[in-house]
Design an enzyme around this catalytic site. Structure first.
Site, mmCIF file in Angstrom:
data_model
loop_
_atom_site.group_PDB
_atom_site.id
_atom_site.type_symbol
_atom_site.label_atom_id
_atom_site.label_comp_id
_atom_site.label_asym_id
_atom_site.label_seq_id
_atom_site.Cartn_x
_atom_site.Cartn_y
_atom_site.Cartn_z
ATOM 1 N N GLU A 271 67.229 -22.436 -29.269
ATOM 2 C CA GLU A 271 66.954 -21.130 -28.673
ATOM 3 C C GLU A 271 65.444 -20.915 -28.490
ATOM 4 O O GLU A 271 64.838 -20.090 -29.174
ATOM 5 C CB GLU A 271 67.547 -20.034 -29.573
ATOM 6 C CG GLU A 271 67.536 -18.655 -28.964
ATOM 7 C CD GLU A 271 68.002 -17.630 -29.985
ATOM 8 O OE1 GLU A 271 69.187 -17.316 -29.965
ATOM 9 O OE2 GLU A 271 67.178 -17.182 -30.804
ATOM 10 N N CYS A 349 39.852 2.559 -23.539
ATOM 11 C CA CYS A 349 39.077 3.410 -24.445
ATOM 12 C C CYS A 349 39.601 3.193 -25.863
ATOM 13 O O CYS A 349 40.287 4.035 -26.450
ATOM 14 C CB CYS A 349 39.196 4.881 -24.024
ATOM 15 S SG CYS A 349 38.142 5.980 -24.965
ATOM 16 N N GLU A 350 39.301 2.016 -26.392
ATOM 17 C CA GLU A 350 39.832 1.583 -27.692
ATOM 18 C C GLU A 350 38.968 0.435 -28.191
ATOM 19 O O GLU A 350 38.802 -0.580 -27.500
ATOM 20 C CB GLU A 350 41.278 1.102 -27.532
ATOM 21 C CG GLU A 350 42.040 0.910 -28.801
ATOM 22 C CD GLU A 350 42.453 2.225 -29.453
ATOM 23 O OE1 GLU A 350 42.250 2.349 -30.665
ATOM 24 O OE2 GLU A 350 42.964 3.105 -28.738
#
Length: 428
Positions: A271, A349-350
Site C-alpha cells: 500500500e 504573515c507567519e
C-alpha cells in the site's frame, strides 16, 4: 531497484522534458507539476506483489487516480471524499480484490452511510468500527488494521505504530476484535499492518513477523495480507531506497508460511502512497524578493506553507533548484553561478513560513545558486503530501496542478480564484 541520486542539482532547466519557464508562463506560479513517467516507473518497481493499492491521501487529484487505475493499481481511501474521488476516477465500488478500501480509525456518519450503501470494503482500525458496521451491514467481510505495539517514522508525527499512536487496533485486543466481528457475522478476510513512514528494511521486516503471529491468531478466514506502506524515497544526498527485491522476499516467505498453515492461497498486497508520487512532483514558485537580515540572505517566494506544509509540520527537507532564466526571458550566468547560503521562505504573515527549517522550527540555510528577483525556484520531490495538505491560509488560492505525460503538459486542476475562496460564505 531504483538507484538513489548521488546529489540533487541546484540548477534546473526542465521538468519531464518541458522547460520550467514555459510551464510557469503557461500555468502561472505557484504550480504543482507531476511527471507521469516517474509514477509509472515506481509502479513497475512493485509488480512482484499480487496487488498494489495506492494510498491516495498522498496526492489525490482524480487525474493521478485515473493514471494509476489504468495500470491496475487499486486504491485506499481514508474519507468519504476520497471514496468519491476514487469513484469519479473510474474505480468500481466493489469487487475481488476490492478496488476501493476504506481505511480509518473511526466512521463519521457520512462515511458509514457511504460504505454501507456502495458496498465498500472496510479496513477497521478500531473495535467501534466493527460494531458500527456490523449493526448496519452484518455478514460482510472486513480487514483489521492492527497496531503491533511498535512503529517508526522520519518524524514522531509520522509514526503510526506503538502506544503513542492512535492508529489501528492494539495487538493485545485482537481476540476481542475477532469476537465482535463474529458476533455481527463479519468475516475477517484481511490483515493490515503499517508502522509509519521512512522506515528502513530492519523496521519493515519486523512487521512481517508480527503479521505472521497475528495472522495465525485470525485463522483460516484470512485470504489477504497487506504490507502497508512507508517505503522511503530520497529527499537529500545520502538518503537511499529500500531494496524492494529483498523486502518482497521477506513478505513472500511470510505469506507462504501462512498459506501452509491455512491450506489455501493468501494474496499479498502493498500500500504505497509517497513511494509512487513523491519524486514525480515539483512545486514551481517565483522569487519575488531577496532580503538581507543580519547575517541571513532570504529568497522569498510566492509559494508558502499554504502550498507545501511538510517543512513546517515535520522539518522535512526538500531538494531545491534555481531556474537560471526569469519569466521575461533574461538569463545570466547559467553555468557559472556562485552558491550562496540562503534561507528560503514564503509570503505568509507567519514566522514559520520557511521552507528551510529543521523539526522544531529551527531556521536553516541552503546552498543555492545566486539568483535574481523574477527567476524561478523549484521545490522538488513534492508530489507526496504537497498539494494534498494545501490550505487557504491568509486567503491564498490553491495552486494549479499540471500533469506531464509524453512531453505534453496538461492542466489537471485550475488555480483557485478569489470567488472560489469565498464560495459558500454569506453575510448574515
Amino acid at each position: 531497484m531504483p538507484v538513489a541520486p548521488a546529489g540533487f542539482p541546484t540548477l534546473r532547466h526542465e521538468i519531464a522534458g518541458v522547460a520550467v519557464v514555459d510551464l510557469a508562463r503557461q500555468f502561472g506560479t505557484p504550480t504543482y507539476v507531476y511527471d507521469a513517467a516517474k509514477i509509472l516507473e515506481r509502479i513497475a518497481d512493485l509488480r512482484a506483489f499480487d496487488h498494489i493499492r495506492y494510498a491516495q491521501k498522498a496526492c489525490s487529484n482524480i487525474a493521478l487516480l485515473d493514471l494509476v487505475r489504468r495500470q491496475g493499481v487499486l486504491v485506499d481511501a481514508v474519507s468519504a471524499g476520497e471514496i468519491a474521488r476514487a469513484l469519479a476516477a473510474g474505480y468500481t465500488p466493489a469487487g475481488d480484490p476490492p478496488p476501493v478500501v476504506y481505511t480509518a480509525d473511526l466512521f463519521d456518519r457520512e462515511s458509514l452511510d457511504l460504505v454501507v450503501e456502495r458496498g465498500i470494503h472496510v479496513n477497521c482500525g478500531s473495535s467501534d468500527m466493527i460494531d458500527q458496521l456490523g449493526e448496519r451491514a452484518p455478514g460482510r467481510s472486513i480487514t483489521l488494521r492492527i497496531n503491533p505495539g511498535f512503529g517508526h517514522g522520519h518524524s514522531q508525527k509520522t509514526n503510526t505504530g506503538g502506544e503513542q499512536s492512535k492508529h489501528g487496533i492494539w495487538h493485545e485486543q485482537l481476540h476481542d476484535a475477532l469476537r465482535r466481528a463474529d458476533h455481527h457475522g463479519l468475516g475477517v478476510s484481511g490483515l493490515h499492518l503499517h508502522i509509519g513512514s521512512g522506515t528502513d528494511l530492519d523496521h519493515l521486516s519486523q512487521v512481517c513477523g508480527a503479521l505472521e503471529r497475528l495472522g495465525k491468531d485470525v485463522g483460516r478466514s484470512l485470504t489477504n495480507i497487506s504490507a502497508g506502506g512507508g517505503l522511503p524515497v530520497p529527499y537529500k544526498t545520502g538518503d537511499s531506497y529500500v531494496d524492494i527485491d529483498v523486502y518482497y522476499r521477506l513478505w513472500d516467505a511470510t505469506r507462504k508460511r501462512l498459506e501452509d498453515a491455512f491450506g489455501h492461497a493468501v494474496r499479498l498486497e502493498i500500500e504505497p502512497g509517497r513511494y509512487l508520487v513523491a519524486e514525480s512532483g515539483f512545486l514551481i514558485a517565483e522569487i519575488r524578493a531577496i532580503k538581507q537580515m543580519g547575517g541571513n540572505t532570504f529568497y522569498l517566494l510566492d509559494a508558502g506553507f499554504n502550498n507545501l506544509a511538510r517543512p513546517i509540520l515535520y522539518g522535512a527537507h526538500h531538494p531545491m533548484s534555481v531556474v537560471p532564466e526569469s519569466l521575461d526571458g533574461q538569463t545570466a550566468g547559467t553555468q557559472r553561478r556562485p552558491l550562496r547560503e540562503v534561507v528560503v521562505g514564503g509570503p505568509l504573515c507567519e514566522s514559520g513560513d520557511i521552507f528551510t527549517q529543521a523539526e522544531g522550527g529551527f531556521v536553516c540555510t541552503r546552498s543555492l545558486p545566486s539568483a535574481h528577483v523574477g527567476e524561478l525556484l523549484v521545490i522538488e520531490n513534492a508530489g507526496a503530501y504537497g498539494f494534498a495538505m494545501s490550505s487557504n491560509y491568509n486567503s491564498k488560492p490553491l495552486a494549479a496542478e499540471v500533469l506531464v505525460r509524453d512531453g505534453v503538459p496538461r492542466l489537471i486542476r485550475r488555480r483557485q480564484t478569489s470567488e472560489d475562496l469565498m464560495r459558500g460564505e454569506v453575510i448574515a
